[in-house]
Write a protein that holds these residues in place. Sequence first.
Motif, PDB file in Angstrom:
ATOM      1  N   ALA A  21       0.830  -1.208   0.000  1.00  0.00           N
ATOM      2  CA  ALA A  21       0.000   0.000   0.000  1.00  0.00           C
ATOM      3  C   ALA A  21       0.865   1.260   0.000  1.00  0.00           C
ATOM      4  O   ALA A  21       0.573   2.229  -0.711  1.00  0.00           O
ATOM      5  N   ALA A  22       1.952   1.254   0.780  1.00  0.00           N
ATOM      6  CA  ALA A  22       2.838   2.419   0.809  1.00  0.00           C
ATOM      7  C   ALA A  22       3.517   2.606  -0.542  1.00  0.00           C
ATOM      8  O   ALA A  22       3.643   3.731  -1.045  1.00  0.00           O
ATOM      9  N   ALA A  23       3.933   1.505  -1.158  1.00  0.00           N
ATOM     10  CA  ALA A  23       4.593   1.592  -2.460  1.00  0.00           C
ATOM     11  C   ALA A  23       3.642   2.112  -3.535  1.00  0.00           C
ATOM     12  O   ALA A  23       4.074   2.777  -4.484  1.00  0.00           O
ATOM     13  N   GLY A  24       2.362   1.838  -3.395  1.00  0.00           N
ATOM     14  CA  GLY A  24       1.393   2.259  -4.397  1.00  0.00           C
ATOM     15  C   GLY A  24       1.187   3.753  -4.471  1.00  0.00           C
ATOM     16  O   GLY A  24       0.598   4.261  -5.437  1.00  0.00           O
ATOM     17  N   LEU A  32       1.853  15.706  -1.264  1.00  0.00           N
ATOM     18  CA  LEU A  32       0.714  14.841  -0.973  1.00  0.00           C
ATOM     19  C   LEU A  32       1.098  13.368  -1.017  1.00  0.00           C
ATOM     20  O   LEU A  32       0.552  12.550  -0.257  1.00  0.00           O
ATOM     21  N   GLY A  33       2.046  13.023  -1.896  1.00  0.00           N
ATOM     22  CA  GLY A  33       2.488  11.638  -1.935  1.00  0.00           C
ATOM     23  C   GLY A  33       3.092  11.216  -0.610  1.00  0.00           C
ATOM     24  O   GLY A  33       2.806  10.120  -0.091  1.00  0.00           O
ATOM     25  N   ALA A  34       3.910  12.083  -0.030  1.00  0.00           N
ATOM     26  CA  ALA A  34       4.511  11.789   1.267  1.00  0.00           C
ATOM     27  C   ALA A  34       3.443  11.709   2.356  1.00  0.00           C
ATOM     28  O   ALA A  34       3.533  10.884   3.276  1.00  0.00           O
ATOM     29  N   LEU A  35       2.430  12.575   2.253  1.00  0.00           N
ATOM     30  CA  LEU A  35       1.348  12.543   3.234  1.00  0.00           C
ATOM     31  C   LEU A  35       0.602  11.219   3.164  1.00  0.00           C
ATOM     32  O   LEU A  35       0.319  10.598   4.200  1.00  0.00           O
ATOM     33  N   ARG A  42       1.421   5.040   9.359  1.00  0.00           N
ATOM     34  CA  ARG A  42       0.869   5.253  10.702  1.00  0.00           C
ATOM     35  C   ARG A  42      -0.252   4.274  11.013  1.00  0.00           C
ATOM     36  O   ARG A  42      -0.463   3.900  12.169  1.00  0.00           O
ATOM     37  N   ALA A  43      -0.976   3.837   9.983  1.00  0.00           N
ATOM     38  CA  ALA A  43      -2.099   2.924  10.203  1.00  0.00           C
ATOM     39  C   ALA A  43      -1.665   1.469  10.308  1.00  0.00           C
ATOM     40  O   ALA A  43      -2.460   0.622  10.719  1.00  0.00           O
ATOM     41  N   ALA A 110      -5.843  14.545   0.106  1.00  0.00           N
ATOM     42  CA  ALA A 110      -5.248  13.226   0.292  1.00  0.00           C
ATOM     43  C   ALA A 110      -6.319  12.144   0.277  1.00  0.00           C
ATOM     44  O   ALA A 110      -6.100  11.040  -0.253  1.00  0.00           O
ATOM     45  N   GLY A 111      -7.476  12.456   0.828  1.00  0.00           N
ATOM     46  CA  GLY A 111      -8.569  11.488   0.826  1.00  0.00           C
ATOM     47  C   GLY A 111      -9.006  11.122  -0.582  1.00  0.00           C
ATOM     48  O   GLY A 111      -9.303   9.950  -0.868  1.00  0.00           O
ATOM     49  N   GLN A 112      -9.038  12.088  -1.479  1.00  0.00           N
ATOM     50  CA  GLN A 112      -9.402  11.802  -2.861  1.00  0.00           C
ATOM     51  C   GLN A 112      -8.350  10.947  -3.558  1.00  0.00           C
ATOM     52  O   GLN A 112      -8.672  10.052  -4.352  1.00  0.00           O
TER      53      GLN A 112
END
Length: 329
Positions: A21-24, A32-35, A42-43, A110-112
């Motif tokens: 998921a992080a790699a995606g 925003l990518g870093a966010l 964090r999750a 980021a949510g979008q």
Amino acid sequence: MNTVQAAQDAAREIAGVFAEAAAGAVAYPEPLGALVRGLVMRADPTGRDRKSNFIAFLLPSWIGERTGANPALCRDLAVGNVYAMLHFFLLDDVMDGGEAGLEDKRALAAGQLLHALFMERYGRHYAPDSPLWAYYRTYLAEWATAVSGEGLRRADPRDFRALARKSAPVKLGAAATLLSAGLQDQIADAEEAVEVALASLQLADDWADWRDDLPGEERSNAFLTLVRRESLALPEDQPLQERLVLQAIYRKGALEQLASILLGHGERLSALPNVAPGLVRFQQEIVAGILNDVQATRDTTDKLASGGGFSYFFIKNERIIGTNRLFVW
């Protein structure tokens, strides 16, 4: 499979899901990518006492083990669920006033991006005209109804469907896996099974968070509803104070009442057909945590009673914290 082996396998699968998921998120522009990557990291519950997260990420595999689903499909659904969970988390946070510390514009942006990542993962296996998206719209409507009406009425500890509604999108992983196996006729039973497990999770979460919720969110906490209505029989116009909640826990059997509801959930889950064993184990772990808290409360009660310490205990208003601090979308 023994419990230890199951936990180790789950931890390995979760670690792989979150790494993917992080790699995606690397394709997105900074910052925003870093966010997005930071939110994923964090999750990640790996190595932390955050086992409650596992239902969203392991549900496709749990059902896939029974149906013979392709592991690659289950992994894509699990990764998609990470993105979806964080998407709904950010929406919830903005509606709650930005408690996570993110500025609204960045959180919504980021949510979008997370929603797009979720759609891409699921879209690998389900075309736009797939019946899966009708289920998604239903679950989305359930979630929207729950969050928009939160606090308008008291959370009912005995209404498992209502308790599960805020986490309704979790059910999409079950529906997707069953559709791929040609088992659409089993989706209704799977939905109920997931709802029962999610209701158990929500009740345990409310027990863990009762002190934080008491000042301003009592109506949204189902454990506090149980305390008010069943343990203490307080009228609606009487404030529920911390001292009264402690009395309900230590003298009125409030936690035993909560455990009874959860045990009933387990019986309901076991009676449903074709329930994934992993889902049953998940619910049983929640029950075990509450039963441990029940025993700890009884031990404390016995010690206080034998030492004449109840009056001092309630005067000093000592802190009790449940062991099941949870995280749900």
